[in-house]
Design a protein around this motif. Structure first.
Motif, PDB file in Angstrom:
ATOM      1  N   LEU A  66       0.845  -1.189   0.004  1.00 23.82           N
ATOM      2  CA  LEU A  66      -0.016   0.005  -0.014  1.00 23.82           C
ATOM      3  C   LEU A  66       0.926   1.338  -0.034  1.00 23.82           C
ATOM      4  O   LEU A  66       0.335   2.393  -0.183  1.00 23.82           O
ATOM      5  N   VAL A  69       0.426   3.207  -3.006  1.00 30.70           N
ATOM      6  CA  VAL A  69      -0.955   3.637  -3.418  1.00 30.70           C
ATOM      7  C   VAL A  69      -0.916   5.022  -2.569  1.00 30.70           C
ATOM      8  O   VAL A  69      -1.575   6.002  -2.827  1.00 30.70           O
ATOM      9  N   ALA A  70      -0.319   4.926  -1.226  1.00 29.43           N
ATOM     10  CA  ALA A  70      -0.349   6.070  -0.436  1.00 29.43           C
ATOM     11  C   ALA A  70       0.052   7.206  -0.936  1.00 29.43           C
ATOM     12  O   ALA A  70      -0.086   8.415  -0.853  1.00 29.43           O
ATOM     13  N   ALA A  73      -1.792   8.770  -3.807  1.00 29.77           N
ATOM     14  CA  ALA A  73      -3.100   9.517  -3.154  1.00 29.77           C
ATOM     15  C   ALA A  73      -2.708  10.808  -2.573  1.00 29.77           C
ATOM     16  O   ALA A  73      -3.277  11.811  -2.812  1.00 29.77           O
ATOM     17  N   ALA A 126       4.248   5.668   5.231  1.00 33.64           N
ATOM     18  CA  ALA A 126       3.941   4.222   4.823  1.00 33.64           C
ATOM     19  C   ALA A 126       4.957   3.457   5.160  1.00 33.64           C
ATOM     20  O   ALA A 126       4.562   2.310   5.819  1.00 33.64           O
ATOM     21  N   VAL A 170      -2.220  11.624   4.689  1.00 31.63           N
ATOM     22  CA  VAL A 170      -3.008  11.053   3.882  1.00 31.63           C
ATOM     23  C   VAL A 170      -2.399   9.370   3.888  1.00 31.63           C
ATOM     24  O   VAL A 170      -3.442   8.466   3.918  1.00 31.63           O
ATOM     25  N   ALA A 171      -1.247   9.225   3.943  1.00 33.57           N
ATOM     26  CA  ALA A 171      -0.504   7.678   4.080  1.00 33.57           C
ATOM     27  C   ALA A 171      -0.813   6.947   5.063  1.00 33.57           C
ATOM     28  O   ALA A 171      -1.450   5.876   5.009  1.00 33.57           O
ATOM     29  N   VAL A 174      -4.404   5.275   4.955  1.00 36.44           N
ATOM     30  CA  VAL A 174      -4.421   4.470   3.846  1.00 36.44           C
ATOM     31  C   VAL A 174      -3.884   2.976   4.183  1.00 36.44           C
ATOM     32  O   VAL A 174      -4.340   2.050   4.087  1.00 36.44           O
ATOM     33  N   VAL A 175      -2.547   2.951   4.857  1.00 36.19           N
ATOM     34  CA  VAL A 175      -1.786   1.877   5.429  1.00 36.19           C
ATOM     35  C   VAL A 175      -2.496   1.107   6.474  1.00 36.19           C
ATOM     36  O   VAL A 175      -2.696  -0.113   6.386  1.00 36.19           O
ATOM     37  N   TRP A 177      -5.714   1.490   7.840  1.00 37.51           N
ATOM     38  CA  TRP A 177      -7.070   0.972   7.402  1.00 37.51           C
ATOM     39  C   TRP A 177      -7.224  -0.082   6.468  1.00 37.51           C
ATOM     40  O   TRP A 177      -7.862  -0.744   6.251  1.00 37.51           O
ATOM     41  N   GLY A 178      -6.161   0.042   5.447  1.00 40.35           N
ATOM     42  CA  GLY A 178      -6.120  -0.615   4.485  1.00 40.35           C
ATOM     43  C   GLY A 178      -5.430  -2.116   4.221  1.00 40.35           C
ATOM     44  O   GLY A 178      -5.660  -2.930   3.458  1.00 40.35           O
TER      45      GLY A 178
END
Length: 217
Positions: A66, A69-70, A73, A126, A170-171, A174-175, A177-178
């Motif tokens: 992720l 992805v982070a 984002a 992240a 943001v990161a 994302v990490v 919860w994802g």
């Protein structure tokens, strides 16, 4: 609010660019090249975190994957903020500062916040969430990336500080919860051909050890 921040950091911008102007030529050249090349360092750290995560649980692998992805984002959030704020670059706005090392971006390529710093902050956050000991490398790298943007003259200090903060804000969710849903997907994909090698090098060691952010794994 942005005007207040810009006013407070203009002197800092003048000081850093003045110092840069007096630096040896090789330092200026390295800074100009390195301000973009440093981003490759974050890619290398993400690869290292992923490689290490393969020894552990599916959730750890999901957290590592992720990271990119982070970073994407964070870039999108930063770029959206730029289009709303529309702050001009200091290399144009601060007329009495030293000339910038890097070419000043075109009008319309706004300054606040720094996309480079946002990506750096996201990648650093992240990586630390996925493997906290990565912070020893990635946090100084993020600070260096942010500073380099001021050093080469294309950002105010507040641009990069806010950029780092945006990236981290943001990161982390994302990490964190994802990683659960990503771990479920990783577990399913492990049964698909060669993906098992990519997602788990030593499956027996993963039992009961998949914790995001572990330092002793």
């Amino acid at each position: 609010m942005v005007d207040v921040l810009r006013g407070a950091s203009t002197e800092g911008y003048r000081a850093v660019t003045g110092w840069a102007l007096g630096a040896p030529e090789w330092v200026r050249g390295a800074a100009e090249a390195g301000t973009d090349l440093l981003l490759a360092g974050f890619a290398a750290v993400m690869l290292a975190v992923w490689w290490r995560s393969r020894r552990w649980g599916a959730r750890a692998v999901g957290a590592a994957l992720l990271g990119p992805v982070a970073a994407v984002a964070a870039y999108l959030v930063s770029e959206t903020a730029k289009s709303v704020v529309e702050q001009d670059r200091p290399c144009r706005a601060v007329w009495d500062a030293a000339a910038s090392i890097a070419a000043c971006p075109e009008v319309g390529d706004w300054s606040f916040p720094s996309n480079h710093a946002a990506v750096a902050g996201a990648a650093a956050a992240a990586a630390v969430v996925a493997w906290r000991w990565a912070g020893a490398v990635v946090v100084p790298l993020a600070v260096l990336e942010a500073f380099s943007r001021v050093f080469v003259g294309v950002h105010y200090p507040h641009d990069v500080l806010v950029g780092l903060a945006v990236g981290a804000v943001v990161a982390v969710p994302v990490v964190v919860w994802g990683s659960g849903p990503a771990g479920v997907l990783v577990e399913r994909l492990r049964g698909v051909g060669g993906l098992r090698w990519l997602l788990a090098a030593d499956a027996p060691r993963e039992r009961g050890r998949a914790v995001v952010g572990g330092g002793s794994r």
